[in-house]
Every structure is written in C-alpha cells, then in structure tokens.
Design an enzyme around this catalytic site. Structure first.
Site, short mmCIF file in Angstrom:
data_model
loop_
_atom_site.label_atom_id
_atom_site.label_comp_id
_atom_site.label_asym_id
_atom_site.label_seq_id
_atom_site.Cartn_x
_atom_site.Cartn_y
_atom_site.Cartn_z
CE LYS A 174 -0.07 3.49 -94.14
NZ LYS A 174 -1.28 4.33 -94.06
N GLY A 199 -5.44 -1.11 -95.78
CA GLY A 199 -5.81 -1.17 -97.20
C GLY A 199 -4.92 -0.20 -97.93
CG HIS A 200 -1.22 -0.15 -97.66
ND1 HIS A 200 0.00 -0.51 -97.15
CD2 HIS A 200 -1.92 0.36 -96.61
CE1 HIS A 200 0.02 -0.24 -95.85
NE2 HIS A 200 -1.14 0.27 -95.51
CG ASP A 225 -6.98 5.05 -94.88
OD1 ASP A 225 -6.42 3.95 -95.10
OD2 ASP A 225 -8.05 5.17 -94.25
CD GLN A 261 -2.77 -0.45 -89.11
OE1 GLN A 261 -1.80 -0.96 -88.61
NE2 GLN A 261 -3.46 -1.05 -90.06
#
Ligand code: GDP
Ligand code: IMO
Ligand code: MG
Length: 409
Positions: A15, A39-40, A12, A198
């Site tokens: 990225k 989750g991006h 988080d 990650q």
C-alpha cells in the site's frame, strides 16, 4: 476527487509504495486507520523509508498529509518518526496535520497489549504496540482524543503519569490538530488519497475475527474515519500481492506447509523480502487466495485492483492459485466466517505456467510477457474486477499504470 486505497489481503500488500506513487498527482493524503502497528515501505533509488504513523504522501515537499480520525496515535512514536524523516531530509513542519477526533495511545498500553496476549490460549500475535488496547478504550468510551487533551474533565480518570505524558506532548500536538471534516470540505476540489492500513482480512468486522487488528481497514473506514461521507468516495482501489502473506497468527488456507530451506515458501520469503516492516517477523507465505480476494472485492466495493510483487514469480517454471475451498464434502467460493472452516479448508488449486524472465524493467502492459498477462487476466476474470496498476519491483518507478485512478467510475 477522492480515491481510497486499501489492502485486499492480510496487510503488507505494498500500500505504501502505491500511495506514494499515486500521491504525485494528489494534493492531500489522509491515513484513515490503524496506528504504529502498520509499516508502509517506500523505496526511492537510494533510500528506503518505513512509515508507521505518517501518511505515505510525506515524501513530496508540496503535499499535505493528515492523520485521520480512525487512527490511534502514540505521540512519542509519531515525533520519533517525524524526527527520523527530518534526518533523511524531509521537511515536514506545517504539512502534517492530525484530526482532533483521533485517539491517543498511552505508552502503558503496550504493556497491557503484551499482558493480554500472554493470557490468551490462542495468541493473536499482535505487534505489541498497544493498538487493540487503544481501540478497546475508544469503544468503551474511556479513550482520549486529541481534541480532549487539555480538558480536565476528560482526563479525570487517568493516572498521574498518563497526565504528565500528555502534558509533555500537548504543546507539540495542539498546533497540528485540525477539524478533518471541515478541512476536507474546504478542500473538496483537491485530489485526495485515503490510505488504509492493515488489510480487508485484518479488519475488525470483515476480517478473520478474532485473528484481526482492531481498526477499520475496510474501504468504509475511509468515510467514517477519514472525514468524508460515503457518497464522496469516487474510486476504491484494493492492493494485493501475486501471492499471499500473513504475519501473526490465524487461519491462512493457502499457506505453504513446507517452510524448510530450499522450499517455495522460503524462496518467496527471500525473493520478496517477506519480513515485517514493524516487527521484523518472518511473514508466512502461500499461493494467491482468489476466494479471499474475491470476498475482499465484494465487501469493499473495490473498483480496481492493484497487483504487486508480480516480479517475485519471475524465475518460477510454474505456480498455483487457489480457486475454491474444499470444506468437508463441499467446494465453496464464498469466504467463510468460521475460523474452524478456514482452518479445515483445503485449497482447490489451479496451475499456471511461469514466464521465466525478469519483468522489473517492464513499463507497460504490452511489455509484460504473455504468461504474466494470462495470470493477470485470470485474476480479473475470477474476481470480476479489472487490475489497473501492476507493480514489478519495490522502487517507485517500477510501476505499470494500465488506467489512472483519477477518473470517476
Ligand atoms: P504495506 O504495509 O502494504 O505498505 O507493505 P509493506 O511495506 O509492509 O511490505 C511490502 C514490501 O514489498 C516492502 O518491502 C516494499 O518495498 C516491497 N514491494 C512493494 N511492491 C513491490 C513489488 O511490486 N515487488 C517487490 N519485489 N517488492 C515490492
Ligand atoms: P500494514 O499497514 C500486516 C497484524 C498483526 C497481528 C494482528 C493484530 O503494514 O499492512 P495488532 O498489533 O494490530 O493488534 O495485531 O494484525 N497486523 C498486521 N499485519 N500488516 C500490518 O499493517 C499489520 N498491522 C497489524 O501481525 O496478526
Ligand atoms: Mg506493512
């Protein structure tokens, strides 16, 4: 030219925002690991996109994005995400390809993930997406790859309902399948971004085992699982926040002890919107851990760092960063393997003065206040790694480029 972007903390780090920003100059984006645990987030002025399986270049109509060999993909989750993108005006057909070596996640893995967690004396706090189960099957040679979806011999050990599930998605998956290695070899003159999921400290080998995810989120994963050889990587960027967050369980030496309303922890969580993109869980917050960041730089050969969330510190009169761990009667700067050592580590903190002004409209290094630049320079010095990009807000345009990554080292 091949540029790898990984998280340099516990995930988080931003990225998605950075890959999206840099993708404007790329032709291809390959997500090389993880699954729907990621989750991006990408914020354009009026719309927020939360991507889980789809690589972050998707928002540009002329980019091809590939789901790499190291990914674990649940077909129903992938197509739900693609449909959601379509409802927001993103035409994806024909430009989303999947490595035929990628593994598939079956819906029942989620249940197994939850059952394993419930039996652990010290739960990991997984996202419950069946990710660890998929990688366990992969390692035990019982997984299903996209290339094998129509091969009866490979499916022989599956339950009837699993076979039915795969048969349902096969007609949509197979046209998207590609030999990633050969595709990238043919497109070797393209500018390609390799997007990690990650972060270095959640990697199965380099992370805080067993409180990690199960994939390769280290830079080496871009080669093994992204479809290129290690010598073909031109640049490795490590993304990190001005502070540290972690979601899920496990050691976190700089975590704030006080998380009550009005505490610094709660201020950072609110200002930085520190809630999980995938699960909505509040993220644990703490000061920047330079011991951990330096380790991430060394173990991943990070060429350049990307600093995000610097704006979250805008109003603080002062703040600290961890420059060593006191473990027993020793002060160390090397990141220990032992969870016990990490749990016992007392951070040695260095104080910084805040800049007490908004920086989100800064467009260049020179625009940043002196105190902010001093913080950046200290981090560069400590990690012996230049910071080439600074993010001062969640929106795409709130990005300061000190040095383009599209140059060879
Ligand atoms: P990822 O998993 O590394 O892509 O990061 P996430 O998307 O899970 O979490 C990062 C969060 O911070 C998202 O809500 C982003 O919109 C936001 N973000 C990214 N960069 C910045 C920044 O520089 N400042 C602020 N305030 N928010 C940012
Ligand atoms: P992005 O790509 C932050 C964490 C989970 C849990 C551990 C194992 O958005 O940075 P898993 O479901 O993977 O078996 O959970 O890893 N985790 C993440 N934390 N960001 C992520 O991805 C994460 N993906 C997994 O919270 O602690
Ligand atoms: Mg995330």
């Amino acid at each position: 030219m091949n540029v790898v972007i990984i998280g340099a903390q516990w995930g988080d780090e931003g990225k998605g925002k950075i890959v999206d920003y840099l993708a404007q100059d790329a032709g291809i984006v390959v997500r090389f690991s993880g699954g729907a645990n990621a989750g991006h987030t990408i914020v354009l002025s009026d719309t927020t996109y939360a991507l889980h399986l789809v690589p972050s270049g998707i928002l540009y109509a002329d980019k091809t994005v590939l789901l790499g060999s190291g990914m674990v993909i649940e077909p129903s989750a992938l197509f739900a995400e693609l449909e959601d993108l379509k409802s927001k005006g993103i035409q994806w057909e024909g430009r989303v390809l999947i490595s035929d070596r990628a593994h598939l996640v079956l819906p029942r893995y989620r249940q197994v993930d939850r059952e394993l967690e419930s039996k652990r004396k010290k739960p990991i706090g997984t996202t419950g997406r069946g990710i660890g189960v998929a990688y366990a099957f992969k390692a035990s040679r019982d997984g299903i790859r996209l290339a094998d979806i129509g091969d009866e011999d490979c499916l022989q050990n599956l339950e009837k309902e699993d076979k039915a599930y795969l048969a349902e998605w096969r007609p949509r998956l197979e046209p998207m399948a590609v030999d990633l290695v050969s595709y990238l070899h043919q497109h070797q003159n393209s500018w390609t971004l390799f997007e990690g999921a990650q972060g270095a400290l959640l990697d199965i080998d380099t992370g805080t085992y067993p409180f990690v995810s199960s994939g390769m989120s280290c830079a080496a994963g871009a080669a093994a699982q992204g479809g290129i050889g290690p010598r073909k990587i031109d640049r490795i960027l490590g993304v990190f926040k001005a502070y540290t967050t972690r979601v899920g369980n496990g050691p976190f030496p700089t975590e704030f002890k006080d998380d009550s309303p009005g505490s610094l922890s709660s201020y950072i969580r609110t200002t930085g919107h520190e809630y999980g993109t995938t699960t909505g869980r509040p993220r644990r917050c703490g000061y920047l851990d330079l011991v951990a960041l330096r380790y991430a730089c060394i173990v991943n050969s990070i060429d350049r760092l990307v600093l995000t969330h610097l704006d979250v510190y805008d109003e603080l009169p002062e703040f600290e960063a961890c420059v060593g761990y006191r473990i027993g009667d020793k002060v160390v700067q090397d990141f220990p393997a032992s969870v016990k050592d990490l749990e016992q580590a007392v951070p040695v903190l260095k104080k910084f003065e805040g800049w007490k002004q908004p920086i989100d409209s800064c467009q260049s290094w020179e625009d940043l206040p002196l105190k902010a630049r001093e913080y950046v320079e200290f981090i560069e010095d400590y990690t012996q790694t230049p910071i080439s990009i600074i993010s001062v807000g969640s929106e795409r345009k709130k990005t300061i480029i000190k040095e383009s990554p599209w140059i060879r080292s």
